[in-house]
Design a protein around this motif. Structure first.
Motif, PDB file in Angstrom:
ATOM      1  N   THR D   2       0.856  -1.191   0.000  1.00 22.89           N
ATOM      2  CA  THR D   2       0.000   0.000   0.000  1.00 22.89           C
ATOM      3  C   THR D   2       0.890   1.239   0.000  1.00 22.89           C
ATOM      4  O   THR D   2       1.838   1.315   0.782  1.00 22.89           O
ATOM      5  CB  THR D   2      -0.897   0.036   1.257  1.00 22.89           C
ATOM      6  OG1 THR D   2      -1.620  -1.195   1.333  1.00 22.89           O
ATOM      7  CG2 THR D   2      -1.867   1.204   1.204  1.00 22.89           C
ATOM      8  N   ARG D   3       0.563   2.174  -0.906  1.00 23.59           N
ATOM      9  CA  ARG D   3       1.338   3.413  -0.951  1.00 23.59           C
ATOM     10  C   ARG D   3       0.597   4.457  -0.125  1.00 23.59           C
ATOM     11  O   ARG D   3      -0.599   4.686  -0.353  1.00 23.59           O
ATOM     12  CB  ARG D   3       1.443   3.857  -2.422  1.00 23.59           C
ATOM     13  CG  ARG D   3       2.475   4.903  -2.684  1.00 23.59           C
ATOM     14  CD  ARG D   3       2.661   5.087  -4.199  1.00 23.59           C
ATOM     15  NE  ARG D   3       3.398   6.290  -4.436  1.00 23.59           N
ATOM     16  CZ  ARG D   3       3.097   7.205  -5.337  1.00 23.59           C
ATOM     17  NH1 ARG D   3       2.043   7.028  -6.124  1.00 23.59           N
ATOM     18  NH2 ARG D   3       3.837   8.281  -5.477  1.00 23.59           N
ATOM     19  N   ASP D  22       3.992  -2.920   3.536  1.00 24.80           N
ATOM     20  CA  ASP D  22       3.884  -4.288   3.061  1.00 24.80           C
ATOM     21  C   ASP D  22       4.018  -5.211   4.264  1.00 24.80           C
ATOM     22  O   ASP D  22       4.956  -5.037   5.074  1.00 24.80           O
ATOM     23  CB  ASP D  22       5.010  -4.546   2.044  1.00 24.80           C
ATOM     24  CG  ASP D  22       4.622  -5.600   1.017  1.00 24.80           C
ATOM     25  OD1 ASP D  22       3.406  -5.880   0.882  1.00 24.80           O
ATOM     26  OD2 ASP D  22       5.534  -6.124   0.372  1.00 24.80           O
ATOM     27  N   GLY D  69      -2.707  -3.018  -4.114  1.00 30.93           N
ATOM     28  CA  GLY D  69      -1.801  -1.954  -4.592  1.00 30.93           C
ATOM     29  C   GLY D  69      -2.363  -0.559  -4.408  1.00 30.93           C
ATOM     30  O   GLY D  69      -1.998   0.364  -5.139  1.00 30.93           O
TER      31      GLY D  69
END
Lengths: 81, 149, 149, 81
Positions: D2-3, D22, D69
Motif C-alpha cells: 500500500t502506498r 507491506d 496496490g
C-alpha cells in the motif's frame, strides 16, 4: 461667445458637434430656446429623457446663468466600457 | 492612473507593469472589455468622450472605489475612436491586500464605467450605425452599489 | 486549460494569449494572487499539490463554472514549490459574452481555488514555518456559491 | 504493497511524505490502526478536524476496503490561491 458641444446621438440629430454662439445667451434656458427656434428637432432631442447638461464641465440641473464665455455641453445617457 | 487613448493598447503589458514591485499586494483583479463582431454584423464600435470632463468623472468614482474597497492602486485604460471587433475597449486593474477587495473594486469600476462615465458608444454595422444606450441591466448593475453601501 | 507549474509564469503574456482571436467575446476577467512579504516577515510561501488529483479537482469546479456562468473559456495557472514575496501564485482568466458572467465566473473560481483545490500552503517566515489553513472567511466565500445556486 | 501519502502539516507531524506498507492492510481502518500504533501523534493527527482521505485518488468517507496496490492519501484542509 458661448461654446456649445453635442455628444452621442445629439450631434447626429443636429448635424454638428461644436458651435460658437454670439452674442452669448444669458441663461441655459435662453440657449435652449435659441437652439429650439433654429432647429426644432434638436430642441426636442435636448429635452428628451436622460439628457444632461454641463456648464463649464460641471453637471447642472434646471436653469442656470451663463457667463459670456461659457462652455455648454449636452450629454445623452452615458454608455462606456 | 486613468488613461483615455486613441490607439490600441497592450493589456498584458499593462498587467505586468501593474504587478511589478508589489511585495504587499495579495490580489490583483482585472477586467478587459472587448468589441464583439456579433456574427460579422459589427464593423466597428466608435467611442466618444468629453476629454477632461470624462477623465474627471472617472477619477471621482475611482477615488470612491479606492476608499470603499481599500484599494492600493487602480489603473484604467479606455480606448476612444473606432475599435474593430476583437480589440480591447477598456482595461480595469485593481490591487488590494486581499482578494475580495480587489475583485469587488474591479466589479464596481466596470459597472460605473458602463453607465456613469461620460462616454458614448456607436455601433457601426453592416445594417447601418446606431448609438448604444445603457440597458436596464447596466443601470441596475451600477445602482446595486448604492443599495449595498 | 489548467496548469500546475513549478516555475514563475508570465501573467501578462498569458492574458494577451487569452485575448487573442476573440471576435465574439465581450468580457475577460482575471485574477492574480501574489505572495505578500508581510513587512519582511515572510521569506517564501511553499505550495504543495497532489498532482493529478489536484488537477482533476480543479477541472471539476472549472466545468461547474463553465456551465453555471456560460463561460466561453477558462485558463488557470497555479504555481507550486517555493514562491518569494511579489511573485504570482495563481492566475485565473475567464471569457464570456457579457461582463457579469466573466466577473462572477472568475470570482467563483478564485473562491474555490482558495479552499476547495487540493493545495497546501506553508509560510516560511523569519519566525519559523507554519502551514496556512483556510480562514472562516475563505470557507464562507466558497459556501456562498451554494446558497445562491 | 500500500502506498501512503501525507500532505501539508501531516508530513511534518510524521517526518515522512510517502511510504510503502507491506504486507498491505485490507481496509482503511486497518491502515489507520497500523499508523497509530507506530506513531501515536500521527494517528491522532489523522483523526483531526478537516482531515480527508483519498483512496486511489477519490475521496472516501468512513471505512473502505483497500486493494493490495492501493494509493491512500491523507489531506488536511485545502488552502490554495
Amino acid at each position: 461667445m458661448t461654446r456649445v458641444l453635442l455628444f452621442g446621438r445629439l450631434s447626429d440629430v443636429a448635424g454638428w458637434r461644436e458651435r460658437a454662439i454670439d452674442p452669448p445667451p444669458d441663461t441655459l434656458a435662453a440657449l435652449r430656446e435659441l437652439l429650439r427656434l433654429e432647429a426644432p428637432e434638436l430642441g426636442r432631442a435636448l429635452e428628451g429623457p436622460g439628457i444632461q447638461a454641463a456648464v463649464d464641465r460641471a453637471l447642472v440641473l434646471g436653469d442656470v446663468t451663463l457667463s459670456p464665455g461659457a462652455e455648454v455641453a449636452f450629454l445623452p445617457p452615458m454608455s462606456g466600457g | 492612473m486613468i488613461e483615455l487613448v486613441e490607439h490600441p493598447f497592450d493589456a498584458g503589458h499593462a498587467l505586468n507593469a501593474f504587478l511589478a514591485r508589489r511585495s504587499e499586494t495579495g490580489a490583483v483583479a482585472s477586467f478587459v472589455g472587448l468589441a464583439r463582431s456579433e456574427g460579422g454584423w459589427t464593423i466597428a464600435l466608435e467611442l466618444e468622450a468629453y476629454a477632461e470632463f470624462t477623465h474627471a468623472g472617472i477619477a471621482a468614482f475611482a477615488a470612491a472605489a479606492t476608499e470603499r474597497f481599500k484599494l492600493q492602486d487602480i489603473h484604467i485604460i479606455h480606448r476612444l475612436g473606432a475599435i474593430p471587433p476583437g480589440d480591447a475597449i477598456v482595461l480595469v486593474l485593481t490591487a488590494a491586500t486581499h482578494r475580495r477587495e480587489a475583485l469587488d473594486g474591479c466589479d464596481f469600476l466596470v459597472d460605473h464605467l458602463k453607465s456613469r462615465a461620460a462616454l458614448w458608444k456607436k455601433d457601426h454595422g453592416r445594417a447601418g450605425a446606431r448609438w448604444i444606450e445603457p440597458t436596464g441591466r447596466d443601470l441596475a448593475d451600477a445602482a446595486r452599489w448604492e443599495a449595498a453601501s
